[in-house]
Design a protein around this motif. Structure first.
Motif, PDB file in Angstrom:
ATOM      1  N   UNK A   4      65.199  59.143   8.875  1.00  0.00           N
ATOM      2  CA  UNK A   4      66.408  59.901   8.547  1.00  0.00           C
ATOM      3  C   UNK A   4      67.638  58.991   8.660  1.00  0.00           C
ATOM      4  N   UNK A   5      68.400  58.846   7.577  1.00  0.00           N
ATOM      5  CA  UNK A   5      69.558  57.942   7.596  1.00  0.00           C
ATOM      6  C   UNK A   5      70.567  58.228   8.708  1.00  0.00           C
ATOM      7  N   UNK A   6      70.812  59.487   9.029  1.00  0.00           N
ATOM      8  CA  UNK A   6      71.776  59.806  10.074  1.00  0.00           C
ATOM      9  C   UNK A   6      71.287  59.287  11.426  1.00  0.00           C
ATOM     10  N   UNK A   7      69.992  59.385  11.678  1.00  0.00           N
ATOM     11  CA  UNK A   7      69.448  58.893  12.953  1.00  0.00           C
ATOM     12  C   UNK A   7      69.513  57.367  13.018  1.00  0.00           C
ATOM     13  N   UNK A   8      69.308  56.715  11.892  1.00  0.00           N
ATOM     14  CA  UNK A   8      69.428  55.255  11.853  1.00  0.00           C
ATOM     15  C   UNK A   8      70.878  54.861  12.124  1.00  0.00           C
ATOM     16  N   UNK A   9      71.805  55.647  11.613  1.00  0.00           N
ATOM     17  CA  UNK A   9      73.226  55.383  11.865  1.00  0.00           C
ATOM     18  C   UNK A   9      73.539  55.521  13.358  1.00  0.00           C
ATOM     19  N   UNK A  10      72.955  56.512  14.008  1.00  0.00           N
ATOM     20  CA  UNK A  10      73.139  56.673  15.458  1.00  0.00           C
ATOM     21  C   UNK A  10      72.636  55.430  16.181  1.00  0.00           C
ATOM     22  N   UNK A  11      71.444  54.975  15.808  1.00  0.00           N
ATOM     23  CA  UNK A  11      70.867  53.793  16.451  1.00  0.00           C
ATOM     24  C   UNK A  11      71.742  52.560  16.237  1.00  0.00           C
ATOM     25  N   UNK A  12      72.300  52.428  15.042  1.00  0.00           N
ATOM     26  CA  UNK A  12      73.195  51.304  14.762  1.00  0.00           C
ATOM     27  C   UNK A  12      74.426  51.338  15.676  1.00  0.00           C
ATOM     28  N   UNK A  13      74.979  52.524  15.893  1.00  0.00           N
ATOM     29  CA  UNK A  13      76.138  52.642  16.777  1.00  0.00           C
ATOM     30  C   UNK A  13      75.769  52.317  18.222  1.00  0.00           C
ATOM     31  N   UNK A  14      74.552  52.659  18.619  1.00  0.00           N
ATOM     32  CA  UNK A  14      74.129  52.417  19.998  1.00  0.00           C
ATOM     33  C   UNK A  14      73.725  50.967  20.249  1.00  0.00           C
ATOM     34  N   UNK A  15      73.635  50.163  19.198  1.00  0.00           N
ATOM     35  CA  UNK A  15      73.329  48.738  19.387  1.00  0.00           C
ATOM     36  C   UNK A  15      74.397  48.058  20.222  1.00  0.00           C
ATOM     37  N   UNK A  16      75.632  48.462  20.018  1.00  0.00           N
ATOM     38  CA  UNK A  16      76.771  47.820  20.671  1.00  0.00           C
ATOM     39  C   UNK A  16      76.920  48.240  22.122  1.00  0.00           C
ATOM     40  N   UNK A  17      76.784  49.554  22.370  1.00  0.00           N
ATOM     41  CA  UNK A  17      77.050  50.084  23.710  1.00  0.00           C
ATOM     42  C   UNK A  17      76.506  51.494  23.855  1.00  0.00           C
ATOM     43  N   UNK A  18      76.441  51.919  25.089  1.00  0.00           N
ATOM     44  CA  UNK A  18      76.103  53.299  25.406  1.00  0.00           C
ATOM     45  C   UNK A  18      77.267  54.183  24.975  1.00  0.00           C
ATOM     46  N   UNK A  19      76.956  55.337  24.378  1.00  0.00           N
ATOM     47  CA  UNK A  19      78.007  56.242  23.906  1.00  0.00           C
ATOM     48  C   UNK A  19      77.695  57.680  24.291  1.00  0.00           C
ATOM     49  N   UNK A  20      78.746  58.456  24.490  1.00  0.00           N
ATOM     50  CA  UNK A  20      78.543  59.885  24.747  1.00  0.00           C
ATOM     51  C   UNK A  20      78.523  60.628  23.409  1.00  0.00           C
ATOM     52  N   UNK A  21      78.084  61.854  23.451  1.00  0.00           N
ATOM     53  CA  UNK A  21      77.967  62.671  22.242  1.00  0.00           C
ATOM     54  C   UNK A  21      79.318  62.777  21.536  1.00  0.00           C
ATOM     55  N   UNK A  22      80.385  62.952  22.298  1.00  0.00           N
ATOM     56  CA  UNK A  22      81.703  63.113  21.664  1.00  0.00           C
ATOM     57  C   UNK A  22      82.101  61.852  20.894  1.00  0.00           C
ATOM     58  N   UNK A  23      81.776  60.672  21.449  1.00  0.00           N
ATOM     59  CA  UNK A  23      82.074  59.425  20.742  1.00  0.00           C
ATOM     60  C   UNK A  23      81.241  59.301  19.471  1.00  0.00           C
ATOM     61  N   UNK A  24      79.981  59.668  19.554  1.00  0.00           N
ATOM     62  CA  UNK A  24      79.104  59.611  18.377  1.00  0.00           C
ATOM     63  C   UNK A  24      79.589  60.572  17.295  1.00  0.00           C
ATOM     64  N   UNK A  25      79.958  61.790  17.689  1.00  0.00           N
ATOM     65  CA  UNK A  25      80.456  62.776  16.720  1.00  0.00           C
ATOM     66  C   UNK A  25      81.697  62.253  16.012  1.00  0.00           C
TER      67      UNK A  25
END
Length: 109
Positions: free
Chosen positions: A21-42
């Motif tokens: 799922x592209x959206x889940x891959x996008x989440x993983x890409x964002x988490x490569x840099x650092x740990x994030x909370x749900x609000x930051x991901x949203x």
């Protein structure tokens, strides 16, 4: 073909399903840099928390992300061990399968 590692097939299936799922891959890409909370991901992805929560659940079930709670926020990070497991699974194809050159498609007529 003999397998050298015994990787539980359910972890492989859920891992690749989560990556489909592209959206889940996008989440993983964002988490490569650092740990994030749900609000930051949203905010970074411009999606609602309910939509993101569904996808984070799939990623957690596939063990691709880890979650930790701090106060009322949940922070997500990559579970690199699970990525290694998927890499090992794919590496078995490379190790135990002959690599054939690509066929050239041409018209000899």
């Amino acid at each position: 073909m003999q397998k050298t590692t015994s990787i539980p097939s359910t972890l492989i299936v859920t891992g690749f399903h989560a990556l489909s799922e592209p959206l889940r891959v996008q989440v993983l890409d964002l988490l490569r840099e650092q740990e994030l909370c749900v609000c930051d991901l949203c905010g970074a992805m411009e999606v609602t928390q309910s939509k993101l929560s569904f996808h984070l659940k799939v990623l957690k079930e596939a063990q691709l992300v880890k979650a930790r709670q701090e106060g009322r926020w949940i922070y997500y990070s990559l579970n690199l061990a699970q990525f290694v497991l998927l890499e090992q699974y794919l590496a078995e194809f490379r190790r135990f399968s002959p690599i054939l050159p690509a066929r050239a498609c041409r018209d000899d007529g």
